[in-house]
Structures are given as C-alpha cells and as structure tokens.
Design a protein around this motif. Structure first.
Motif, PDB file in Angstrom:
ATOM      1  N   PRO A  95       0.723  -0.972   0.131  1.00  0.00           N
ATOM      2  CA  PRO A  95      -0.480  -0.339  -0.109  1.00  0.00           C
ATOM      3  C   PRO A  95       0.908   1.223   0.028  1.00  0.00           C
ATOM      4  CG  PRO A  95      -0.497  -1.643   2.241  1.00  0.00           C
ATOM      5  CD  PRO A  95       0.557  -1.706   1.105  1.00  0.00           C
ATOM      6  N   ILE A  96       0.111   1.961  -0.337  1.00  0.00           N
ATOM      7  CA  ILE A  96       1.258   3.547  -0.841  1.00  0.00           C
ATOM      8  C   ILE A  96       0.339   4.084   0.318  1.00  0.00           C
ATOM      9  CG2 ILE A  96       1.283   5.859  -2.369  1.00  0.00           C
ATOM     10  CD1 ILE A  96       1.087   4.464  -4.683  1.00  0.00           C
ATOM     11  N   ALA A  97       1.439   4.796   1.253  1.00  0.00           N
ATOM     12  CA  ALA A  97       0.956   5.756   2.329  1.00  0.00           C
ATOM     13  C   ALA A  97      -0.357   7.046   2.194  1.00  0.00           C
ATOM     14  CB  ALA A  97       1.942   6.439   2.789  1.00  0.00           C
ATOM     15  N   PRO A  98      -1.115   6.409   3.231  1.00  0.00           N
ATOM     16  CA  PRO A  98      -1.860   7.795   3.107  1.00  0.00           C
ATOM     17  C   PRO A  98      -1.817   8.848   2.844  1.00  0.00           C
ATOM     18  CG  PRO A  98      -2.851   6.509   4.248  1.00  0.00           C
ATOM     19  CD  PRO A  98      -1.433   6.155   4.098  1.00  0.00           C
ATOM     20  N   GLU A  99      -0.705   9.545   3.327  1.00  0.00           N
ATOM     21  CA  GLU A  99       0.108  10.844   3.155  1.00  0.00           C
ATOM     22  C   GLU A  99       0.533  11.003   2.117  1.00  0.00           C
ATOM     23  OE1 GLU A  99      -0.527   9.891   7.233  1.00  0.00           O
ATOM     24  OE2 GLU A  99       0.512   8.776   5.798  1.00  0.00           O
ATOM     25  N   ARG A 100       1.037   9.995   1.261  1.00  0.00           N
ATOM     26  CA  ARG A 100       2.167  10.413  -0.011  1.00  0.00           C
ATOM     27  C   ARG A 100       0.818  10.852  -0.893  1.00  0.00           C
ATOM     28  NH1 ARG A 100       6.344   9.381  -3.514  1.00  0.00           N
ATOM     29  NH2 ARG A 100       6.026   8.474  -5.262  1.00  0.00           N
ATOM     30  N   LEU A 101      -0.370   9.642  -0.605  1.00  0.00           N
ATOM     31  CA  LEU A 101      -1.801  10.196  -1.633  1.00  0.00           C
ATOM     32  C   LEU A 101      -2.313  11.587  -1.552  1.00  0.00           C
ATOM     33  CD1 LEU A 101      -3.450   5.947  -2.122  1.00  0.00           C
ATOM     34  CD2 LEU A 101      -1.563   7.416  -3.347  1.00  0.00           C
ATOM     35  N   LEU A 102      -2.108  11.880  -0.343  1.00  0.00           N
ATOM     36  CA  LEU A 102      -2.908  13.198  -0.744  1.00  0.00           C
ATOM     37  C   LEU A 102      -1.946  14.422  -0.897  1.00  0.00           C
ATOM     38  CD1 LEU A 102      -4.624  12.949   3.267  1.00  0.00           C
ATOM     39  CD2 LEU A 102      -5.584  13.669   1.471  1.00  0.00           C
ATOM     40  N   ALA A 103      -0.638  13.671  -0.725  1.00  0.00           N
ATOM     41  CA  ALA A 103       0.738  14.757  -1.313  1.00  0.00           C
ATOM     42  C   ALA A 103       0.682  14.777  -2.750  1.00  0.00           C
ATOM     43  CB  ALA A 103       1.597  14.961  -0.229  1.00  0.00           C
ATOM     44  N   ARG A 104       0.429  13.800  -3.420  1.00  0.00           N
ATOM     45  CA  ARG A 104       0.602  13.540  -4.682  1.00  0.00           C
ATOM     46  C   ARG A 104       0.022  12.194  -4.929  1.00  0.00           C
ATOM     47  NH1 ARG A 104       6.409  14.379  -7.745  1.00  0.00           N
ATOM     48  NH2 ARG A 104       5.360  12.513  -8.778  1.00  0.00           N
ATOM     49  N   PRO A 105      -1.195  12.191  -5.068  1.00  0.00           N
ATOM     50  CA  PRO A 105      -2.675  11.730  -5.821  1.00  0.00           C
ATOM     51  C   PRO A 105      -2.153  10.684  -6.717  1.00  0.00           C
ATOM     52  CG  PRO A 105      -3.200  14.070  -5.518  1.00  0.00           C
ATOM     53  CD  PRO A 105      -1.871  14.155  -5.107  1.00  0.00           C
ATOM     54  N   ALA A 106      -1.317  10.894  -7.591  1.00  0.00           N
ATOM     55  CA  ALA A 106      -1.125  10.845  -8.965  1.00  0.00           C
ATOM     56  C   ALA A 106      -0.229   9.639  -8.874  1.00  0.00           C
ATOM     57  CB  ALA A 106      -0.835  11.076 -10.037  1.00  0.00           C
ATOM     58  N   ALA A 107       0.607   9.414  -7.401  1.00  0.00           N
ATOM     59  CA  ALA A 107       1.352   8.468  -7.591  1.00  0.00           C
ATOM     60  C   ALA A 107       1.580   7.367  -7.126  1.00  0.00           C
ATOM     61  CB  ALA A 107       1.989   8.677  -5.726  1.00  0.00           C
ATOM     62  N   ARG A 108       2.401   5.682  -8.598  1.00  0.00           N
ATOM     63  CA  ARG A 108       2.124   4.933  -8.628  1.00  0.00           C
ATOM     64  C   ARG A 108       2.720   4.101  -7.235  1.00  0.00           C
ATOM     65  NH1 ARG A 108       1.345   3.846 -14.880  1.00  0.00           N
ATOM     66  NH2 ARG A 108       0.803   6.133 -15.677  1.00  0.00           N
ATOM     67  N   THR A 109       4.047   4.906  -7.018  1.00  0.00           N
ATOM     68  CA  THR A 109       4.582   4.125  -6.030  1.00  0.00           C
ATOM     69  C   THR A 109       4.956   4.352  -4.665  1.00  0.00           C
ATOM     70  OG1 THR A 109       6.434   4.820  -6.793  1.00  0.00           O
ATOM     71  CG2 THR A 109       6.186   3.682  -8.231  1.00  0.00           C
ATOM     72  N   CYS A 110       5.390   3.361  -3.475  1.00  0.00           N
ATOM     73  CA  CYS A 110       5.010   3.889  -2.105  1.00  0.00           C
ATOM     74  C   CYS A 110       7.213   5.065  -1.851  1.00  0.00           C
ATOM     75  CB  CYS A 110       5.392   2.378  -1.541  1.00  0.00           C
ATOM     76  SG  CYS A 110       7.008   2.074  -2.095  1.00  0.00           S
ATOM     77  N   ILE A 111       6.536   5.815  -1.268  1.00  0.00           N
ATOM     78  CA  ILE A 111       8.270   6.136  -1.106  1.00  0.00           C
ATOM     79  C   ILE A 111       9.405   5.448  -1.465  1.00  0.00           C
ATOM     80  CG2 ILE A 111       9.504   6.958   1.012  1.00  0.00           C
ATOM     81  CD1 ILE A 111       7.429   9.108   0.159  1.00  0.00           C
ATOM     82  N   ASN A 112       9.556   4.454  -0.485  1.00  0.00           N
ATOM     83  CA  ASN A 112      10.661   3.612  -0.387  1.00  0.00           C
ATOM     84  C   ASN A 112      11.119   2.590  -2.484  1.00  0.00           C
ATOM     85  OD1 ASN A 112      11.069   3.010   2.389  1.00  0.00           O
ATOM     86  ND2 ASN A 112       9.751   1.743   2.327  1.00  0.00           N
ATOM     87  N   CYS A 113      10.002   2.637  -2.877  1.00  0.00           N
ATOM     88  CA  CYS A 113      10.531   2.262  -3.854  1.00  0.00           C
ATOM     89  C   CYS A 113      10.802   3.709  -5.390  1.00  0.00           C
ATOM     90  CB  CYS A 113       8.939   2.182  -4.779  1.00  0.00           C
ATOM     91  SG  CYS A 113       9.138  -0.678  -3.781  1.00  0.00           S
ATOM     92  N   ALA A 114       9.964   4.132  -4.330  1.00  0.00           N
ATOM     93  CA  ALA A 114      10.196   5.508  -5.450  1.00  0.00           C
ATOM     94  C   ALA A 114      11.823   6.272  -5.039  1.00  0.00           C
ATOM     95  CB  ALA A 114       9.081   7.500  -4.767  1.00  0.00           C
ATOM     96  N   SER A 115      12.589   5.715  -4.114  1.00  0.00           N
ATOM     97  CA  SER A 115      13.843   6.491  -3.893  1.00  0.00           C
ATOM     98  C   SER A 115      14.463   5.855  -4.583  1.00  0.00           C
ATOM     99  CB  SER A 115      14.178   6.291  -2.255  1.00  0.00           C
ATOM    100  OG  SER A 115      13.028   6.406  -1.233  1.00  0.00           O
TER     101      SER A 115
END
Length: 115
Positions: A95-115
C-alpha cells in the motif's frame, strides 16, 4: 476509508481540470508563437529576437509536454480507482501511504520504491 477515497478522487478531479486547462492554454500559446514567427521574417541565428522566439517556443513546448504527462498520470490514477488498484505500489505491491497519496494523488509507487 470511503471519505478518504472521496477526498482523493476529488483531488484528482480538481487537479485534472486545472491541468487540462493548462494544456489548452499552452497549446494556444504555442500556436500563437508559431504564427507570430511565421508572420515575421526572422533569422534565428542573426536576428536578436530570433533566439528569444526560439527559446520561448522551446520552453513552452517543454511545459506542454510536462502538463500532458501529468494529465496522463491523473487519468491513470482515476482508472486505477475504478479498477480497484489505486493506492498500491506498482513496483512492490505494498500500500502507498495515505499521506503520500494526499500529497501526490497520482503517485504510482510507495516512498521506498520512489527513492
């Protein structure tokens, strides 16, 4: 969670409307730049205004490409919501963290994979 889903859908829809307007405006800007250049006999290499026109056209074209890509990302996110795949990392499946989705609603990856 339904309230959060509605909030994210609303964020995506609002961002999509703004981005679609931006695509339309930038497309008009490019048409105007091309038309203005066509009406004026400038030599990009020797006319001081020529390089400015070429730069402006190049910059606006880059902005348009970015806006179109963002619009595609938003459409993809809306499709993922409809398919029930929204909020899952496309790389690891977590799951992608809800905080990430609120900041970047179009995010396709979680924070770990985005790094």
């Amino acid at each position: 969670m339904a309230s959060s889903d509605q909030q994210l859908r609303a964020l995506l829809a609002a961002d999509r409307a703004v981005t679609a307007d931006r695509v339309a405006a930038l497309s008009q800007d490019i048409e105007a730049i091309v038309e203005a250049a066509r009406l004026v006999a400038t030599d990009d290499e020797h006319d001081p205004e020529g390089s400015t026109i070429a730069f402006e056209r190049s910059q606006t074209t880059a902005f348009l490409a970015d806006a179109r890509k963002h619009l595609d990302d938003l459409d993809s996110a809306l499709e993922r919501i409809e398919a029930g795949d929204y909020g899952r990392c496309e790389l690891c499946g977590q799951p992608i963290a809800p905080e990430r989705l609120l900041a970047r609603p179009a995010a396709r990856t979680c924070i770990n994979c985005a790094s």
